[in-house]
Design a protein around this motif. Structure first.
Motif, PDB file in Angstrom:
ATOM      1  N   GLY A  14       0.825  -1.217   0.000  1.00  0.00           N
ATOM      2  CA  GLY A  14       0.000   0.000   0.000  1.00  0.00           C
ATOM      3  C   GLY A  14       0.853   1.258   0.000  1.00  0.00           C
ATOM      4  O   GLY A  14       0.575   2.216  -0.731  1.00  0.00           O
ATOM      5  N   ASP A  84      -3.187  -3.795  -5.949  1.00  0.00           N
ATOM      6  CA  ASP A  84      -2.526  -4.017  -4.656  1.00  0.00           C
ATOM      7  C   ASP A  84      -3.386  -5.002  -3.868  1.00  0.00           C
ATOM      8  O   ASP A  84      -4.482  -4.674  -3.442  1.00  0.00           O
ATOM      9  CB  ASP A  84      -2.403  -2.646  -3.965  1.00  0.00           C
ATOM     10  CG  ASP A  84      -2.200  -2.719  -2.457  1.00  0.00           C
ATOM     11  OD1 ASP A  84      -1.932  -3.804  -1.923  1.00  0.00           O
ATOM     12  OD2 ASP A  84      -2.313  -1.643  -1.817  1.00  0.00           O
ATOM     13  N   ARG A 127       1.831   0.111  12.641  1.00  0.00           N
ATOM     14  CA  ARG A 127       1.121   0.695  11.493  1.00  0.00           C
ATOM     15  C   ARG A 127      -0.105   1.490  11.946  1.00  0.00           C
ATOM     16  O   ARG A 127      -0.855   1.069  12.804  1.00  0.00           O
ATOM     17  CB  ARG A 127       0.666  -0.385  10.525  1.00  0.00           C
ATOM     18  CG  ARG A 127      -0.257   0.255   9.459  1.00  0.00           C
ATOM     19  CD  ARG A 127      -0.453  -0.565   8.264  1.00  0.00           C
ATOM     20  NE  ARG A 127      -1.057  -1.832   8.529  1.00  0.00           N
ATOM     21  CZ  ARG A 127      -1.263  -2.747   7.593  1.00  0.00           C
ATOM     22  NH1 ARG A 127      -0.897  -2.488   6.340  1.00  0.00           N
ATOM     23  NH2 ARG A 127      -1.814  -3.886   7.889  1.00  0.00           N
ATOM     24  N   ARG A 160      -5.532  -0.722  12.374  1.00  0.00           N
ATOM     25  CA  ARG A 160      -6.474  -1.623  11.710  1.00  0.00           C
ATOM     26  C   ARG A 160      -6.881  -2.773  12.623  1.00  0.00           C
ATOM     27  O   ARG A 160      -6.062  -3.259  13.382  1.00  0.00           O
ATOM     28  CB  ARG A 160      -5.826  -2.186  10.431  1.00  0.00           C
ATOM     29  CG  ARG A 160      -6.316  -1.498   9.177  1.00  0.00           C
ATOM     30  CD  ARG A 160      -5.507  -1.847   7.975  1.00  0.00           C
ATOM     31  NE  ARG A 160      -5.422  -3.276   7.686  1.00  0.00           N
ATOM     32  CZ  ARG A 160      -4.836  -3.784   6.606  1.00  0.00           C
ATOM     33  NH1 ARG A 160      -4.286  -2.962   5.713  1.00  0.00           N
ATOM     34  NH2 ARG A 160      -4.792  -5.072   6.404  1.00  0.00           N
TER      35      ARG A 160
HETATM   36 MG    MG Z   1      -2.209  -2.601   2.149  1.00  0.00          MG
END
Ligand code: MG
Ligand code: AP5
Ligand code: ZN
Length: 215
Positions: A14, A84, A127, A160
Motif C-alpha cells: 500500500g 494491490d 502501522r 487496523r
Molecule cells: Mg495494504
C-alpha cells in the motif's frame, strides 16, 4: 503501465502503491481498501468480508473477483493501473489473465516486495492508517507530521482491526499457503521482479522505480 503487487501482508504494498500511482498517474486499486470501505459503510459485502478478514483468512474468490472486474472496466484504467492485494490465489490470477485477454491487454510487471516474517510481525504493531483517505503511516518509520493526524486530510489515524499480533501471524500463514504460489505462476510468465522491502520506505521506492524503469 499495468502493475500487480505481490508481497506478504505488511511488506509495504500500500505504501509503495500510493507513490507509484501519483508518479505514473494510474489508479491504485486495493481490494483490501475496497473491503474496508464496505465494512465502514455497513454494506452486505462488508459484513461478509469482515468475518474472514478478522480471522486472517481470505475473502472467498466469488466475492472478490466481480469487484475487480467492474473496477478494471472503468475509464481511468485505460492507461494502466496498479493492483494491490489482487490476485491472491491461483484462481484469481487465472481469472485476471482471462479478463485482461478479453480486454486485449497484458500485465507489464509483477513486483514482489520481499520482507521476512519476523520483520513483518515487528512492523505491524506500529502501522496506523487514515480511515478517510487511506494513507498509511508507522509510529516510528513514518509518523504523521502533526501528532496522530493524517498529513493529507487531517483525520485521526487509527490501528487496523486485523493488525493484532495473533491475526498478523494467521495472515502470514494464509499468505504462504495461498498467495506465495503466485510468485511461481508469474515467474513462468517472465514478469516478476523482486524488490527488497526491508530497506526503508524511500530506498524501497527507489528500487521500485528502478524495477519499473521510471527515472
Ligand atoms: Mg495494504
Ligand atoms: P489487505 O488490505 O490487502 O492487507 P495485506 O495484504 O494483509 O497487506 P497490508 O495492507 O496489511 O500490508 P501492505 O503490504 O499494504 O503494507 P503497508 O504499505 O501498509 O487485505 C486485508 C484483508 O482483506 C486480507 O487479509 C483478506 O482477508 C482480504 N482481502 C484483500 N484482498 C483480497 C483478495 N484479493 N482475495 C481475498 N481476500 C482479500 O505497510 C505496512 C507497515 O510498514 C506500515 O506501517 C508502513 O508505514 C511500514 N512500512 C512500509 N514499507 C516500509 C519499509 N520499506 N521500511 C519500514 N517500514 C515500512
Ligand atoms: Zn487522510
Amino acid at each position: 503501465m499495468r502493475i500487480i503487487l505481490l508481497g506478504a501482508p505488511g511488506s509495504g504494498k500500500g505504501t509503495q502503491a500510493v507513490v507509484i500511482s501519483q508518479r505514473l498517474k494510474i489508479p491504485h486499486i486495493s481490494t483490501g481498501d475496497i473491503f474496508r470501505s464496505n465494512i465502514k459503510n455497513g454494506t452486505e459485502l462488508g459484513k461478509k468480508a469482515k468475518e474472514y478478514m478478522d480471522k486472517g483468512l481470505l475473502v472467498p474468490d466469488e466475492l472478490t473477483i466481480d469487484i475487480v472486474k467492474d473496477r478494471l472496466q472503468q475509464e481511468d484504467c485505460k492507461n494502466g493501473f496498479i493492483l494491490d492485494g489482487f490476485p491472491r490465489t491461483i484462481p484469481q490470477a487465472e481469472y485476471l489473465d482471462n479478463a485482461l485477454k478479453e480486454m486485449g491487454i497484458k500485465l507489464d510487471i509483477a513486483l514482489n516486495i520481499h520482507v521476512p516474517d519476523e520483520e513483518i510481525i515487528k512492523r505491524m504493531s506500529g502501522r496506523r492508517v487514515c480511515p478517510k483517505c487511506g494513507m498509511t503511516y508507522h509510529t516510528e518509520n513514518n509518523p504523521p507530521k502533526k501528532g496522530n493526524l493524517c498529513d493529507g486530510c487531517g483525520s485521526e489515524v487509527v490501528q487496523r482491526d486485523d493488525d493484532k499480533e495473533e491475526t498478523v501471524i494467521k495472515r502470514l500463514k494464509t499468505y504462504h499457503d495461498q498467495t506465495e504460489p503466485l510468485i511461481d505462476y508469474y515467474t513462468k510468465q517472465g514478469i516478476v521482479v523482486k524488490v527488497d522491502g526491508t530497506a526503508g520506505i524511500e530506498a524501497t521506492t527507489q528500487d521500485v522505480f528502478n524495477a519499473l524503469g521510471v527515472k
